[in-house]
Design an enzyme around this catalytic site. Structure first.
Site: not given
Ligand code: HOZ
Length: 420
Positions: A145, A240, A268
């Protein structure tokens, strides 16, 4: 039995005015059932909900809080900034300091552009890769993702995996067709993608340690192959590192595995808990960004003083205390030292996932074989005992420097009790 009456009432109120009652789908507890907790405060390794319950927190705001909640270094820096101004829409000295520090710690990032989120970072890096190469196709990995970028919401992990949304509505077919999604850790699949469309591929984008289908480490040779194939075919390699940057090692996964990507995206941790993102890499590529070059990308609040000050305080602290990483490793190793029956634990440094399957988890196909119903029971069992993990089988857990030996013992005891 946990009293969460006030959280439940707030959730009811929220659902009337906020879609699903949450500002990001992963918070909705859809993967585990029940109402999400509304959080009032955090301190160190703990969070406190609206009903006054306290939990050991392994979500850490989904990754940024490597030093736990409200670390004094970051809070002091924020207090100082409040005396000077929250946004100017003009350059500030601290932005230069943050870019210099990132570039020093992550040497592949010769130049850095600050943005407001990880999504912005990946979206911009991808546009830059296209602008630089004059090609349109991106290779990504199933279960990875990269934020909610249109063309990257193809076979994506995180909330999409949790909610079982294979391909989101609202993304034009033409955008989705610019993405080739192949299995994570599959060298033959990447070779096949390049054999089929090598001259059209602008970039391969990868979470070097996948964290959005749960934690899935790269197998030996996988990242090396990505580096070799992209180089051979004139495509860019984008790491990423929104999740792994300053997490799995000070210099991120690229330091840990010794691979130099062309572009890197961050978020982050570099914001110390405030909204931020960054992308950067080879100077010859970064010089294609406006105002130097023809690839346009902009932002009113980019490099805003609060996020930059928090990020600077965080990164200065981490670079002054590199021993933090060995301590995190030791603590995380203790947390994962006992493997419950029917569980596979994946872990890289302070990132981990307990998958409810006894088969190795190396990609999305193997991750999704997990027993999500049993995971949901485990989640609620831990919650009752004051332990808060991500409300989905397909997310990573995070340990911070604020987690104590006691926290780890309480968590391990609760885990043993569940499996007993
Ligand atoms: N990358 C974060 C957790 N997989 C995303 C947090 C979110 O989508 O709020």
């Amino acid at each position: 039995m946990l009293n969460t009456a006030r959280s439940e009432a707030l959730f009811k109120r929220a659902q009337a005015v906020i879609p699903g009652g949450v500002n990001s789908p992963v918070r909705a507890f859809r993967g585990v059932g029940g109402a999400p907790l509304f959080i009032e405060s955090g301190k160190g390794s703990r969070i406190f909900d609206a009903d006054g319950n306290s939990y050991i927190d392994y979500v850490g705001s989904w990754g940024p809080l490597l030093l736990g909640h409200r670390p004094p270094e970051v809070i002091d820096a924020l207090r100082q900034i409040l005396e000077t101004g929250t946004s100017f829409g003009a350059p500030t000295e601290r932005e230069v300091e943050l870019a210099e520090l990132i570039s020093k710690i992550v040497p592949s990032m010769e130049m850095v552009r600050l943005v407001n989120s990880g999504t912005e970072a990946t979206m911009s890096a991808l546009r830059l890769a296209r602008g630089f190469t004059g090609r349109d196709i991106t290779v990504k990995f199933e279960g990875c993702y990269h934020g909610h970028v249109d063309s990257l919401l193809v076979k994506a992990g995180s909330g999409m995996a949790t909610l079982g949304i294979a391909d989101t509505a609202g993304v034009p077919q033409a955008f989705a067709e610019t993405t080739m999604a192949v299995p994570f850790n599959s060298i033959p699949a990447v070779e096949a993608a390049f054999a089929a469309r090598g001259s059209e591929i602008a970039a391969v984008i990868v979470e070097p340690v996948a964290g959005n289908m749960g934690c899935v480490p790269p197998q030996p040779g996988f990242l090396e192959t990505l580096r070799r194939l992209t180089e051979r075919h004139g495509a860019l390699l984008i790491f990423d590192e929104v999740m792994t940057g300053f997490r799995v090692a000070l210099g991120g996964a690229q330091q840990l595995y010794g691979i130099k990507p062309d572009l890197t995206t961050l978020g982050k941790i570099i914001g110390g808990g405030l909204p931020i993102g960054a992308y950067g890499g080879r100077a010859d590529i970064m010089r294609k960004i406006a105002p130097l070059g023809p690839v346009y990308q902009a932002g009113t609040l980019s490099g805003n003083p609060l996020a930059v000050a928090a990020g600077l305080a965080m990164l200065r602290h981490l670079s002054a205390h590199p021993e933090i990483y060995a301590a995190l490793e030791a603590r995380a190793a203790r947390l994962s030292s006992w493997t419950p029956p029917g569980v596979t634990i994946n872990r890289v440094g302070s990132m981990f996932t307990f998958f409810f399957t006894d088969h190795p988890v190396t990609d999305w196909e193997s991750a999704k074989k997990s027993d999500t119903a049993r995971f949901a029971k485990f989640f609620h069992f831990l919650l009752e005992r004051g332990v808060y993990v991500a409300p989905s089988q397909f997310e990573a857990g995070f340990i911070s420097t604020a987690h104590t030996e006691d926290d780890i013992r309480i968590t391990t005891d609760a885990t043993r009790e569940f499996f007993a």
